[in-house]
Design an enzyme around this catalytic site. Structure first.
Site, short mmCIF file in Angstrom:
data_model
loop_
_atom_site.label_atom_id
_atom_site.label_comp_id
_atom_site.label_asym_id
_atom_site.label_seq_id
_atom_site.Cartn_x
_atom_site.Cartn_y
_atom_site.Cartn_z
N LYS A 166 1.87 12.74 5.57
CA LYS A 166 1.99 12.12 4.25
C LYS A 166 3.14 12.77 3.51
CE LYS A 166 -0.54 10.47 0.25
NZ LYS A 166 -0.02 9.11 0.48
N GLY A 176 0.80 -1.22 0.00
CA GLY A 176 0.00 0.00 0.00
C GLY A 176 0.83 1.27 0.00
N ALA A 217 -1.81 -1.05 -4.96
CA ALA A 217 -2.88 -0.09 -5.19
C ALA A 217 -2.45 1.26 -4.66
CB ALA A 217 -4.18 -0.53 -4.50
N SER A 218 -2.80 2.31 -5.37
CA SER A 218 -2.53 3.65 -4.85
C SER A 218 -3.48 3.98 -3.71
CB SER A 218 -2.67 4.70 -5.96
OG SER A 218 -3.98 4.70 -6.49
N ASN A 219 -4.58 3.23 -3.63
CA ASN A 219 -5.54 3.43 -2.55
C ASN A 219 -6.37 2.16 -2.42
OD1 ASN A 219 -7.91 4.32 -1.02
ND2 ASN A 219 -7.14 6.38 -1.36
N PHE A 220 -6.47 1.61 -1.21
CA PHE A 220 -7.20 0.37 -1.00
C PHE A 220 -8.65 0.58 -0.58
CE2 PHE A 220 -2.94 -1.35 -0.99
CZ PHE A 220 -3.12 -2.61 -1.53
N HIS A 268 -4.33 15.96 2.35
CA HIS A 268 -3.98 14.86 3.25
C HIS A 268 -3.32 15.41 4.51
CE1 HIS A 268 -4.76 12.45 -0.33
NE2 HIS A 268 -4.82 11.40 0.47
N THR A 277 -3.24 8.45 -5.01
CA THR A 277 -4.63 8.49 -5.46
C THR A 277 -4.83 9.60 -6.48
OG1 THR A 277 -5.36 7.66 -3.32
CG2 THR A 277 -7.01 8.71 -4.70
#
Length: 247
Positions: A140, A75, A100-103, A136, A147
């Site tokens: 981060k 992730g 995935a860029s976002n789960f 965000h 995303t």
């Protein structure tokens, strides 16, 4: 399942809690400062690894799982300039990688809607202004977020009037000169104590259309990562959320 957690920050702890609620066992927990413990022998106690660390550590962690012969669900974002090489090594060695860029399930539904909307907007030149703005938390590190980059690449690939995307801070102005013509601006904000937010906006002289996703906690991301881990065991190759969700 027996799960190895690579990265034991806030996301790792959320995954641990949800995994145990779903009847799984965490057999290995390795934080960034303990990476020496991430040996093939330790990893072989697990059936799958879930990795949420830092961009500069992700590729090495993936390769450690390849060497141990266990699937890895990754992730971490911010390392995708190496993804073609990682994917090739995965396929050549018969390994298993899920990225995935976002789960979040909601975000991946957003991706599907974003693709379709861009296809429709390609036939609507009145919506001449399109932008992305992601917000965000301060911790981060990568900007734009993975995303936002995924959203931008989907749009650029479907709007004939765009040829690239360009990253901006939230307080920057888009350059009006020819060098920016045909570029999709992607604005990034980093703020304290805010929901992670991704906005896609189309603007015409008559109206605006927005797609918005807000994540209020980490549960959605952790649930998606666990679903990916449950799904990927026993498979070989490179996979993503489209495979998991049949999108």
């Amino acid at each position: 399942m027996n799960i190895a957690l690579i990265g034991y920050g806030k996301m790792g702890k959320t995954i641990e809690r949800l995994a145990e609620e779903r009847g799984h066992r965490i057999v290995l927990k390795v934080d960034r400062e303990e990476i020496a413990a991430l040996t093939p022998e330790a990893l072989k106690a697990a059936q799958v690894a879930i990795e949420f660390t830092q961009p500069d550590a992700a590729v090495a962690n993936i390769y450690r799982c390849f060497d141990a012969g266990i699937p890895i669900v990754c992730g971490t974002t911010g390392w995708y300039e190496h993804k073609a090489d990682v994917d090739a090594r995965c396929k050549l060695g018969g390994h298993t990688l899920f990225t995935a860029s976002n789960f979040s399930i909601g975000v991946n539904l957003l991706f599907a809607i974003n693709e379709r909307l861009a296809e429709l907007m390609n036939r609507q030149p009145a919506y001449r202004e399109v932008l992305i703005h992601e917000t965000h938390h301060l911790q981060k590190l990568d900007a734009p977020s993975g995303t936002a980059i995924s959203l931008a690449e989907q749009i650029v690939g479907r709007l004939d009037r765009l040829h690239a995307w360009h990253a901006y801070r939230h307080d920057e102005s888009v350059t009006a000169g020819p060098e920016s013509k045909g570029e999709l601006p992607v604005f990034s904000s980093r703020e304290d104590d805010v929901p992670d937010t991704d906005v896609v906006k189309y603007v015409s002289e008559a109206d605006e259309l927005e797609l918005i996703h807000k994540a209020y906690n980490r549960t959605g991301f952790a649930t998606g990562a666990l679903m990916a881990a449950e799904w990927v065991v026993g498979k070989r190759g490179v996979f993503g959320m489209k495979d998991l969700l049949s999108l």
